[in-house]
Write a protein that holds these residues in place. Sequence first.
Motif, PDB file in Angstrom:
ATOM      1  N   GLU A  43       8.128  -1.713   7.312  1.00  0.00           N
ATOM      2  CA  GLU A  43       8.344  -1.914   5.808  1.00  0.00           C
ATOM      3  C   GLU A  43       7.147  -1.739   5.122  1.00  0.00           C
ATOM      4  OE1 GLU A  43      11.634  -5.536   6.611  1.00  0.00           O
ATOM      5  OE2 GLU A  43       9.603  -6.025   6.259  1.00  0.00           O
ATOM      6  N   CYS A  44       7.340  -1.167   3.769  1.00  0.00           N
ATOM      7  CA  CYS A  44       6.077  -1.083   3.002  1.00  0.00           C
ATOM      8  C   CYS A  44       6.042  -2.245   1.857  1.00  0.00           C
ATOM      9  CB  CYS A  44       6.228   0.293   2.205  1.00  0.00           C
ATOM     10  SG  CYS A  44       6.215   1.647   3.078  1.00  0.00           S
ATOM     11  N   GLU A  45       4.716  -2.848   1.922  1.00  0.00           N
ATOM     12  CA  GLU A  45       4.786  -4.174   1.106  1.00  0.00           C
ATOM     13  C   GLU A  45       3.614  -4.232   0.345  1.00  0.00           C
ATOM     14  OE1 GLU A  45       5.867  -7.145   3.315  1.00  0.00           O
ATOM     15  OE2 GLU A  45       7.432  -6.263   4.525  1.00  0.00           O
ATOM     16  N   PHE A  46       3.562  -4.926  -0.694  1.00  0.00           N
ATOM     17  CA  PHE A  46       2.272  -5.398  -1.447  1.00  0.00           C
ATOM     18  C   PHE A  46       1.903  -6.461  -0.885  1.00  0.00           C
ATOM     19  CE2 PHE A  46       4.927  -2.525  -4.327  1.00  0.00           C
ATOM     20  CZ  PHE A  46       3.751  -2.099  -5.196  1.00  0.00           C
ATOM     21  N   ALA A  47       0.700  -6.688  -0.671  1.00  0.00           N
ATOM     22  CA  ALA A  47       0.127  -7.877   0.036  1.00  0.00           C
ATOM     23  C   ALA A  47      -1.038  -8.366  -0.834  1.00  0.00           C
ATOM     24  CB  ALA A  47      -0.473  -7.518   1.313  1.00  0.00           C
ATOM     25  N   ALA A  81       4.808   1.660  -7.982  1.00  0.00           N
ATOM     26  CA  ALA A  81       5.897   2.461  -7.003  1.00  0.00           C
ATOM     27  C   ALA A  81       5.307   2.462  -5.578  1.00  0.00           C
ATOM     28  CB  ALA A  81       6.378   3.766  -7.540  1.00  0.00           C
ATOM     29  N   VAL A  82       6.064   2.558  -4.675  1.00  0.00           N
ATOM     30  CA  VAL A  82       5.637   2.835  -3.155  1.00  0.00           C
ATOM     31  C   VAL A  82       6.734   3.872  -2.715  1.00  0.00           C
ATOM     32  CG1 VAL A  82       6.870   0.814  -2.296  1.00  0.00           C
ATOM     33  CG2 VAL A  82       5.068   1.949  -1.106  1.00  0.00           C
ATOM     34  N   ARG A  83       6.123   4.904  -2.094  1.00  0.00           N
ATOM     35  CA  ARG A  83       6.881   6.018  -1.317  1.00  0.00           C
ATOM     36  C   ARG A  83       6.536   5.965   0.050  1.00  0.00           C
ATOM     37  NH1 ARG A  83       5.796   7.364  -6.489  1.00  0.00           N
ATOM     38  NH2 ARG A  83       7.593   7.993  -7.872  1.00  0.00           N
ATOM     39  N   LEU A  84       7.381   5.928   0.993  1.00  0.00           N
ATOM     40  CA  LEU A  84       7.193   6.058   2.382  1.00  0.00           C
ATOM     41  C   LEU A  84       7.579   7.403   2.877  1.00  0.00           C
ATOM     42  CD1 LEU A  84       6.578   4.948   5.259  1.00  0.00           C
ATOM     43  CD2 LEU A  84       8.882   4.223   5.362  1.00  0.00           C
ATOM     44  N   SER A  85       6.507   8.326   3.461  1.00  0.00           N
ATOM     45  CA  SER A  85       6.899   9.335   4.320  1.00  0.00           C
ATOM     46  C   SER A  85       6.544   9.393   5.936  1.00  0.00           C
ATOM     47  CB  SER A  85       6.175  10.717   3.760  1.00  0.00           C
ATOM     48  OG  SER A  85       6.138  10.711   2.237  1.00  0.00           O
ATOM     49  N   ILE A  86       7.569  10.297   6.536  1.00  0.00           N
ATOM     50  CA  ILE A  86       7.335  10.191   7.848  1.00  0.00           C
ATOM     51  C   ILE A  86       7.250  11.689   8.297  1.00  0.00           C
ATOM     52  CG2 ILE A  86       8.285  10.023  10.120  1.00  0.00           C
ATOM     53  CD1 ILE A  86       9.409   7.185   9.113  1.00  0.00           C
ATOM     54  N   THR A 146       4.339  -9.501   1.111  1.00  0.00           N
ATOM     55  CA  THR A 146       5.457 -10.045   0.192  1.00  0.00           C
ATOM     56  C   THR A 146       6.781  -9.685   0.280  1.00  0.00           C
ATOM     57  OG1 THR A 146       4.748  -8.786  -1.697  1.00  0.00           O
ATOM     58  CG2 THR A 146       3.592 -10.791  -1.449  1.00  0.00           C
ATOM     59  N   GLY A 147       7.145  -8.843   1.336  1.00  0.00           N
ATOM     60  CA  GLY A 147       8.464  -8.511   1.402  1.00  0.00           C
ATOM     61  C   GLY A 147       8.712  -6.823   1.233  1.00  0.00           C
ATOM     62  N   THR A 148       9.703  -6.291   1.800  1.00  0.00           N
ATOM     63  CA  THR A 148       9.787  -4.866   1.900  1.00  0.00           C
ATOM     64  C   THR A 148      10.147  -4.275   0.447  1.00  0.00           C
ATOM     65  OG1 THR A 148      10.558  -3.104   2.888  1.00  0.00           O
ATOM     66  CG2 THR A 148      12.092  -4.919   2.754  1.00  0.00           C
ATOM     67  N   CYS A 149       9.621  -3.027   0.009  1.00  0.00           N
ATOM     68  CA  CYS A 149      10.094  -2.460  -1.175  1.00  0.00           C
ATOM     69  C   CYS A 149      10.562  -1.196  -0.829  1.00  0.00           C
ATOM     70  CB  CYS A 149       8.808  -2.343  -1.987  1.00  0.00           C
ATOM     71  SG  CYS A 149       8.002  -3.688  -2.644  1.00  0.00           S
ATOM     72  N   THR A 150      10.827  -0.885   0.507  1.00  0.00           N
ATOM     73  CA  THR A 150      11.484   0.258   1.148  1.00  0.00           C
ATOM     74  C   THR A 150      12.361   0.123   1.989  1.00  0.00           C
ATOM     75  OG1 THR A 150       9.623   0.685   2.851  1.00  0.00           O
ATOM     76  CG2 THR A 150       9.281   1.859   0.543  1.00  0.00           C
ATOM     77  N   GLY A 151      12.923  -1.053   2.378  1.00  0.00           N
ATOM     78  CA  GLY A 151      13.940  -1.295   3.413  1.00  0.00           C
ATOM     79  C   GLY A 151      13.143  -1.293   4.851  1.00  0.00           C
ATOM     80  N   VAL A 152      13.935  -1.431   5.831  1.00  0.00           N
ATOM     81  CA  VAL A 152      13.522  -1.359   7.136  1.00  0.00           C
ATOM     82  C   VAL A 152      13.739  -0.118   7.854  1.00  0.00           C
ATOM     83  CG1 VAL A 152      13.676  -2.505   9.481  1.00  0.00           C
ATOM     84  CG2 VAL A 152      14.064  -4.014   7.541  1.00  0.00           C
ATOM     85  N   ILE A 153      12.721   0.506   8.100  1.00  0.00           N
ATOM     86  CA  ILE A 153      12.823   2.043   8.519  1.00  0.00           C
ATOM     87  C   ILE A 153      12.231   2.200  10.005  1.00  0.00           C
ATOM     88  CG2 ILE A 153      11.971   4.316   7.927  1.00  0.00           C
ATOM     89  CD1 ILE A 153      13.476   3.140   5.737  1.00  0.00           C
ATOM     90  N   ALA A 154      12.675   2.883  10.707  1.00  0.00           N
ATOM     91  CA  ALA A 154      12.554   3.244  11.996  1.00  0.00           C
ATOM     92  C   ALA A 154      11.360   4.329  12.225  1.00  0.00           C
ATOM     93  CB  ALA A 154      13.535   3.664  13.006  1.00  0.00           C
ATOM     94  N   LEU A 155      10.363   4.048  12.876  1.00  0.00           N
ATOM     95  CA  LEU A 155       9.187   5.056  12.949  1.00  0.00           C
ATOM     96  C   LEU A 155       9.109   5.693  14.525  1.00  0.00           C
ATOM     97  CD1 LEU A 155       6.752   6.556  12.147  1.00  0.00           C
ATOM     98  CD2 LEU A 155       5.514   4.558  12.493  1.00  0.00           C
ATOM     99  N   PRO A 196       8.148   7.021  18.117  1.00  0.00           N
ATOM    100  CA  PRO A 196       6.897   7.444  18.559  1.00  0.00           C
ATOM    101  C   PRO A 196       6.275   8.695  18.352  1.00  0.00           C
ATOM    102  CG  PRO A 196       8.561   6.443  19.972  1.00  0.00           C
ATOM    103  CD  PRO A 196       9.301   6.882  18.836  1.00  0.00           C
ATOM    104  N   GLY A 197       5.145   8.842  17.929  1.00  0.00           N
ATOM    105  CA  GLY A 197       4.425  10.081  17.869  1.00  0.00           C
ATOM    106  C   GLY A 197       4.452  10.608  16.397  1.00  0.00           C
ATOM    107  N   GLN A 198       5.263   9.970  15.803  1.00  0.00           N
ATOM    108  CA  GLN A 198       5.340  10.440  14.135  1.00  0.00           C
ATOM    109  C   GLN A 198       4.415   9.464  13.351  1.00  0.00           C
ATOM    110  OE1 GLN A 198       9.309  11.083  12.608  1.00  0.00           O
ATOM    111  NE2 GLN A 198       9.857  12.246  14.640  1.00  0.00           N
ATOM    112  N   THR A 199       3.984  10.061  12.322  1.00  0.00           N
ATOM    113  CA  THR A 199       3.238   9.359  11.462  1.00  0.00           C
ATOM    114  C   THR A 199       3.810   9.116   9.995  1.00  0.00           C
ATOM    115  OG1 THR A 199       1.255  10.609  12.217  1.00  0.00           O
ATOM    116  CG2 THR A 199       0.868   9.592  10.102  1.00  0.00           C
ATOM    117  N   ALA A 200       3.513   7.497   9.766  1.00  0.00           N
ATOM    118  CA  ALA A 200       4.104   6.952   8.541  1.00  0.00           C
ATOM    119  C   ALA A 200       3.025   7.001   7.369  1.00  0.00           C
ATOM    120  CB  ALA A 200       4.536   5.675   8.845  1.00  0.00           C
ATOM    121  N   LEU A 201       3.379   7.365   6.306  1.00  0.00           N
ATOM    122  CA  LEU A 201       2.304   7.251   5.157  1.00  0.00           C
ATOM    123  C   LEU A 201       2.953   6.420   4.126  1.00  0.00           C
ATOM    124  CD1 LEU A 201      -0.313   8.214   3.937  1.00  0.00           C
ATOM    125  CD2 LEU A 201       0.828  10.149   2.992  1.00  0.00           C
TER     126      LEU A 201
END
Length: 264
Positions: A103-107, A184-189, A234-243, A245-250
């Motif tokens: 999950e991507c979150e503001f902390a 805004a926050v954007r999640l890329s894999i 403080t909680g997800t802004c992008t939902g729960v996403i599967a990562l 193995p071997g792939q890179t989350a940004l």
Amino acid sequence: MANPHETAARALIDARRTGRQLAALPDGSAPATVEDGYAIQEIVALEIAATDGIAGWKVGATARAVMQKFGVDEPFFGAIAASDLVEGPARLPHARYPHGLIECEFAFLIGQDLVAGRGALPIDEVLDAVEAVVPAIEIISSRFTAVPFGNAALAIADCGVNGGLVTGAPITDGWRELDLAAAAVRLSIDGHQVAAGTGADALGDPRLVLHWLANALRRRGPGLGLRKGQIVTTGTCTGVIALPPGQTALADFGDLGRVELQLT
């Protein structure tokens, strides 16, 4: 007769120590209520504090839809072990986080103690205790074979199913003037965007989540509270996403920075 909270906590502590996942808690020890869950978590957290250290706290169910899924009317919190806090970019073993969910979150990094006491803290006093805002990726990984989504009591007992937290560079200057609700926050894999959101996804504003947590900990008495140097996510802004193995989350938080994670 053994205390069921103690029995449950010992099973969770052993699962943390050995890395073996639980199909369920021992008979008769599963928490029936949110309060049962917190009673179990308190025992687990005391063990974490004594053997590892508590690096901070996660807050979950900060979106109304997630509260409904868990059957609660407010968020819940869980302790983060010091050994589970990692600075990004991070390469971590997938075997340690077998569920592979992120999950991507503001902390927030806490700059002064806000310990247990009488009366609620106003939001300005809580924000005055913040040293920095921090972009983060939370790793969701339960001590159970199946993440207990929808079972708030069990998730709370398991420290909010926190497996780890990967942090970016702290932003110490000018963060008070930022509109975190609109940020805004954007999640890329592996370079492909898979999710996006804003700070408003976390209870309307990540600051409100921090304020809720400070007072939720404060109400629970001596020994609890936010401490200098701890981090609060403080909680997800992008939902729960599967990562996979071997792939890179940004996780790209724009002007607030980026966080990178690969589970190897």
